[in-house]
Design a protein around this motif. Structure first.
Motif, PDB file in Angstrom:
ATOM      1  N   ILE A  21       0.836  -1.208   0.000  1.00 16.25           N
ATOM      2  CA  ILE A  21       0.000   0.000   0.000  1.00 16.25           C
ATOM      3  C   ILE A  21       0.872   1.259   0.000  1.00 16.25           C
ATOM      4  O   ILE A  21       0.527   2.262  -0.627  1.00 16.25           O
ATOM      5  N   LEU A  22       2.027   1.205   0.652  1.00 20.63           N
ATOM      6  CA  LEU A  22       2.927   2.371   0.586  1.00 20.63           C
ATOM      7  C   LEU A  22       3.441   2.553  -0.850  1.00 20.63           C
ATOM      8  O   LEU A  22       3.531   3.676  -1.357  1.00 20.63           O
ATOM      9  N   TYR A  23       3.758   1.447  -1.492  1.00 16.53           N
ATOM     10  CA  TYR A  23       4.215   1.524  -2.894  1.00 16.53           C
ATOM     11  C   TYR A  23       3.121   2.147  -3.769  1.00 16.53           C
ATOM     12  O   TYR A  23       3.374   3.045  -4.584  1.00 16.53           O
ATOM     13  N   LEU A  24       1.887   1.674  -3.589  1.00 14.66           N
ATOM     14  CA  LEU A  24       0.776   2.164  -4.419  1.00 14.66           C
ATOM     15  C   LEU A  24       0.545   3.658  -4.196  1.00 14.66           C
ATOM     16  O   LEU A  24       0.343   4.418  -5.152  1.00 14.66           O
ATOM     17  N   ILE A  25       0.582   4.086  -2.933  1.00 12.75           N
ATOM     18  CA  ILE A  25       0.359   5.513  -2.651  1.00 12.75           C
ATOM     19  C   ILE A  25       1.514   6.345  -3.222  1.00 12.75           C
ATOM     20  O   ILE A  25       1.304   7.431  -3.771  1.00 12.75           O
ATOM     21  N   GLY A  26       2.723   5.812  -3.114  1.00 17.12           N
ATOM     22  CA  GLY A  26       3.854   6.512  -3.715  1.00 17.12           C
ATOM     23  C   GLY A  26       3.706   6.623  -5.231  1.00 17.12           C
ATOM     24  O   GLY A  26       4.096   7.612  -5.852  1.00 17.12           O
ATOM     25  N   LEU A  27       3.101   5.599  -5.826  1.00 18.32           N
ATOM     26  CA  LEU A  27       2.923   5.558  -7.282  1.00 18.32           C
ATOM     27  C   LEU A  27       1.889   6.571  -7.758  1.00 18.32           C
ATOM     28  O   LEU A  27       2.122   7.316  -8.718  1.00 18.32           O
ATOM     29  N   ILE A  28       0.732   6.614  -7.078  1.00 17.36           N
ATOM     30  CA  ILE A  28      -0.365   7.457  -7.591  1.00 17.36           C
ATOM     31  C   ILE A  28      -0.449   8.795  -6.870  1.00 17.36           C
ATOM     32  O   ILE A  28      -1.138   9.701  -7.325  1.00 17.36           O
ATOM     33  N   GLY A  29       0.224   8.930  -5.729  1.00 19.51           N
ATOM     34  CA  GLY A  29       0.229  10.202  -5.016  1.00 19.51           C
ATOM     35  C   GLY A  29      -0.892  10.308  -4.004  1.00 19.51           C
ATOM     36  O   GLY A  29      -1.874   9.556  -4.037  1.00 19.51           O
ATOM     37  N   ALA A  30      -0.729  11.261  -3.094  1.00 19.57           N
ATOM     38  CA  ALA A  30      -1.680  11.434  -1.993  1.00 19.57           C
ATOM     39  C   ALA A  30      -3.063  11.873  -2.478  1.00 19.57           C
ATOM     40  O   ALA A  30      -4.043  11.753  -1.742  1.00 19.57           O
ATOM     41  N   ASP A  31      -3.134  12.389  -3.710  1.00 23.40           N
ATOM     42  CA  ASP A  31      -4.444  12.754  -4.272  1.00 23.40           C
ATOM     43  C   ASP A  31      -4.752  11.910  -5.512  1.00 23.40           C
ATOM     44  O   ASP A  31      -5.600  12.260  -6.326  1.00 23.40           O
ATOM     45  N   GLY A  32      -4.110  10.766  -5.606  1.00 26.21           N
ATOM     46  CA  GLY A  32      -4.234   9.950  -6.813  1.00 26.21           C
ATOM     47  C   GLY A  32      -5.558   9.240  -6.975  1.00 26.21           C
ATOM     48  O   GLY A  32      -5.859   8.723  -8.054  1.00 26.21           O
ATOM     49  N   ALA A  33      -6.355   9.198  -5.905  1.00 23.18           N
ATOM     50  CA  ALA A  33      -7.653   8.502  -6.006  1.00 23.18           C
ATOM     51  C   ALA A  33      -8.746   9.331  -5.331  1.00 23.18           C
ATOM     52  O   ALA A  33      -9.703   8.779  -4.797  1.00 23.18           O
ATOM     53  N   THR A  34      -8.622  10.647  -5.399  1.00 22.62           N
ATOM     54  CA  THR A  34      -9.551  11.502  -4.663  1.00 22.62           C
ATOM     55  C   THR A  34     -11.005  11.220  -5.035  1.00 22.62           C
ATOM     56  O   THR A  34     -11.378  11.242  -6.199  1.00 22.62           O
ATOM     57  N   TYR A  35     -11.784  10.951  -4.013  1.00 24.37           N
ATOM     58  CA  TYR A  35     -13.199  10.539  -4.111  1.00 24.37           C
ATOM     59  C   TYR A  35     -13.430   9.448  -5.165  1.00 24.37           C
ATOM     60  O   TYR A  35     -14.426   9.427  -5.878  1.00 24.37           O
ATOM     61  N   GLN A  36     -12.493   8.548  -5.261  1.00 22.79           N
ATOM     62  CA  GLN A  36     -12.694   7.367  -6.090  1.00 22.79           C
ATOM     63  C   GLN A  36     -12.582   6.137  -5.189  1.00 22.79           C
ATOM     64  O   GLN A  36     -12.128   6.231  -4.047  1.00 22.79           O
ATOM     65  N   ALA A  37     -13.032   5.019  -5.703  1.00 22.89           N
ATOM     66  CA  ALA A  37     -12.869   3.759  -4.972  1.00 22.89           C
ATOM     67  C   ALA A  37     -11.621   3.051  -5.492  1.00 22.89           C
ATOM     68  O   ALA A  37     -11.429   2.957  -6.710  1.00 22.89           O
ATOM     69  N   LEU A  38     -10.782   2.591  -4.582  1.00 25.75           N
ATOM     70  CA  LEU A  38      -9.694   1.693  -4.968  1.00 25.75           C
ATOM     71  C   LEU A  38     -10.240   0.283  -4.808  1.00 25.75           C
ATOM     72  O   LEU A  38     -10.535  -0.154  -3.692  1.00 25.75           O
ATOM     73  N   GLU A  39     -10.431  -0.414  -5.911  1.00 23.91           N
ATOM     74  CA  GLU A  39     -11.000  -1.768  -5.854  1.00 23.91           C
ATOM     75  C   GLU A  39      -9.915  -2.772  -6.242  1.00 23.91           C
ATOM     76  O   GLU A  39      -9.338  -2.695  -7.330  1.00 23.91           O
ATOM     77  N   PHE A  40      -9.642  -3.691  -5.329  1.00 20.13           N
ATOM     78  CA  PHE A  40      -8.541  -4.637  -5.502  1.00 20.13           C
ATOM     79  C   PHE A  40      -9.052  -5.971  -6.060  1.00 20.13           C
ATOM     80  O   PHE A  40     -10.135  -6.440  -5.689  1.00 20.13           O
TER      81      PHE A  40
END
Ligand code: SF4
Length: 417
Positions: A175-194
């Protein structure tokens, strides 16, 4: 057109065919507050003239953030919340029971549920296939009274996971890798669906850790499907009846798809003062650490304590590094005692705190001194997060935290394999 997990759950909860972008009014299964947000909820609930939570939902109060209370103001907040719980028959989780999100996962969340909490990490329950999100205190007060809330159905990002973690690499690193990849606003008001084949080998505690931090990329929810892994977790909690299978339709529409091969990941650390300021642990090894914290709703579960105990067994914390352990719940604490992990950690020089948030948000139990560095298994490292804007918080897995406690500096846990 097929539906995402978010669209499916919110369709069921709203009694409509919900699509991303729609505004829906949806029935809430669980509405909860904790001891820093709850007092405002209770005051707003009463100011609006509400008497009782709606009979259609479960209302819950958690005393976890400042537990036990460190001063009279917070003790009075606890008193207000206890009185409210007793008056209304709401579930009351007392000091020492643990962090709200862990207890919700252990005993209340279920696939397909709509859960709202006056706490941003309510998203944790997405690890069990619940549409779970944080809301403001007043929104929760109204939802508690009416049994429903309004939501804009989020667009979804699909995160497809393949492969298996290498030794020394964990869900926190993902999850740290993913957040680093897309950024702290990379999914703003979106759903991250795994999704993806890797999920068949990914435990619910791992999923909870990942869902917990979805909000650190701005996501409304972090959602996992409900599958055989979910079923077996619920059975283990004695909640077989809460299981239902849940998956997105193959033809669902996503705004973005991200593929991650777990086998290619390595231990990751978030550097001060933003979660997306990530680097491989090996690149910043050697950074001196004055305090290590293993705990919180992100990294204080039994699996985290097991990993830490395995690394610390027969070793001592560095003499200039404090080691603070805060089990995420009473159940985690009891299981860790039974397994011998707590004894191992004590022998290594750890301080064991009562189950709860511990020093995570800087209220008590481990605030940092000026210029000190802390390595924590928590989810946030904002300036001042642990009680001192002159201190520095790094985020990592329990393995990286335990290895760093031994050496007194940021350490790649694979060095201990
Ligand atoms: Fe918030 Fe930390 Fe408590 Fe989790 S452990 S609910 S992040 S204060």
């Amino acid at each position: 057109m097929g539906k995402t997990l978010s669209e499916k759950i919110l369709s069921t909860k709203s009694g409509s065919s919900a699509q991303a972008g729609d505004i829906v009014v949806a029935g809430v299964d669980l509405a909860f507050v904790q001891d820093t947000t709850g007092p405002l909820t209770v005051r707003q609930f009463r100011a609006a003239g509400f008497k009782q939570p709606a009979g259609s939902l479960k209302a819950a109060i958690f005393l976890d953030h400042a537990a036990p209370s460190p001063n009279r103001e917070l003790a009075n907040d606890h008193k207000l919340l206890r009185d409210f719980a007793w008056e209304t028959g709401s579930l009351l989780s007392e000091v020492g029971d643990g962090v709200c999100h862990q207890i919700v996962a252990e005993s209340l969340a279920k696939p397909g549920a709509l859960i709202i909490g006056a706490d941003s990490h309510t998203v944790t329950a997405g690890g069990l296939g619940a549409f779970a999100c944080g809301m403001g205190s007043t929104d929760v007060a109204v939802a508690m009274a009416l049994g429903k809330t309004w939501l804009r159905v989020p667009e979804s990002i699909k995160v497809v996971l393949s492969g298996r973690f290498a030794s020394g690499v964990y869900a926190k690193d993902l999850i740290l890798y993913l957040i680093g990849l897309i950024g702290a606003d990379g999914a703003t008001y979106q759903a991250l669906e795994f999704g993806g084949e890797a999920l068949s080998a990914m435990s619910v505690p791992e999923r909870l850790t990942i869902a917990n931090m979805a909000v650190e990329a701005g996501a409304k929810v972090g959602l996992f499907p409900s599958d055989e892994v979910t079923r077996s977790y619920l059975e283990g909690q004695g909640r077989d009846g809460d299981y239902q299978p849940l998956s997105a339709d193959d033809s669902a529409s996503y705004v973005r798809t991200i593929d991650i091969n777990l086998a290619e990941l390595e231990p990751v650390v978030s550097r001060p003062h933003t979660v997306d300021n990530t680097a491989p642990a090996r690149e910043i090894k050697g950074t001196k650490i004055q305090q290590v914290v293993i705990g919180t709703c992100t990294g204080g579960r039994l699996d985290d304590l097991a990993v830490a105990a395995a690394i610390l067994k027969g070793r001592q914390r560095h003499e200039q590094t404090r080691l603070v352990i805060a089990p995420a719940s009473r159940a985690v604490m009891r299981a860790a005692i039974a397994a011998g992990y707590i004894e191992t950690l004590l022998q290594a020089g750890a301080l064991i705190l009562p189950p709860g948030c511990g020093p995570c948000l800087g209220l008590h139990q481990g605030a940092l001194g000026n210029g000190e560095n802390c390595l924590s298994t928590a989810n946030r490292n904002f300036k001042g997060r642990m009680g001192n804007p002159e201190a520095f918080v790094y985020l990592a897995s329990a393995a990286t935290a335990a290895a760093s406690a031994v050496t007194g500096e940021i350490t790649d846990p694979r060095d201990f394999s």
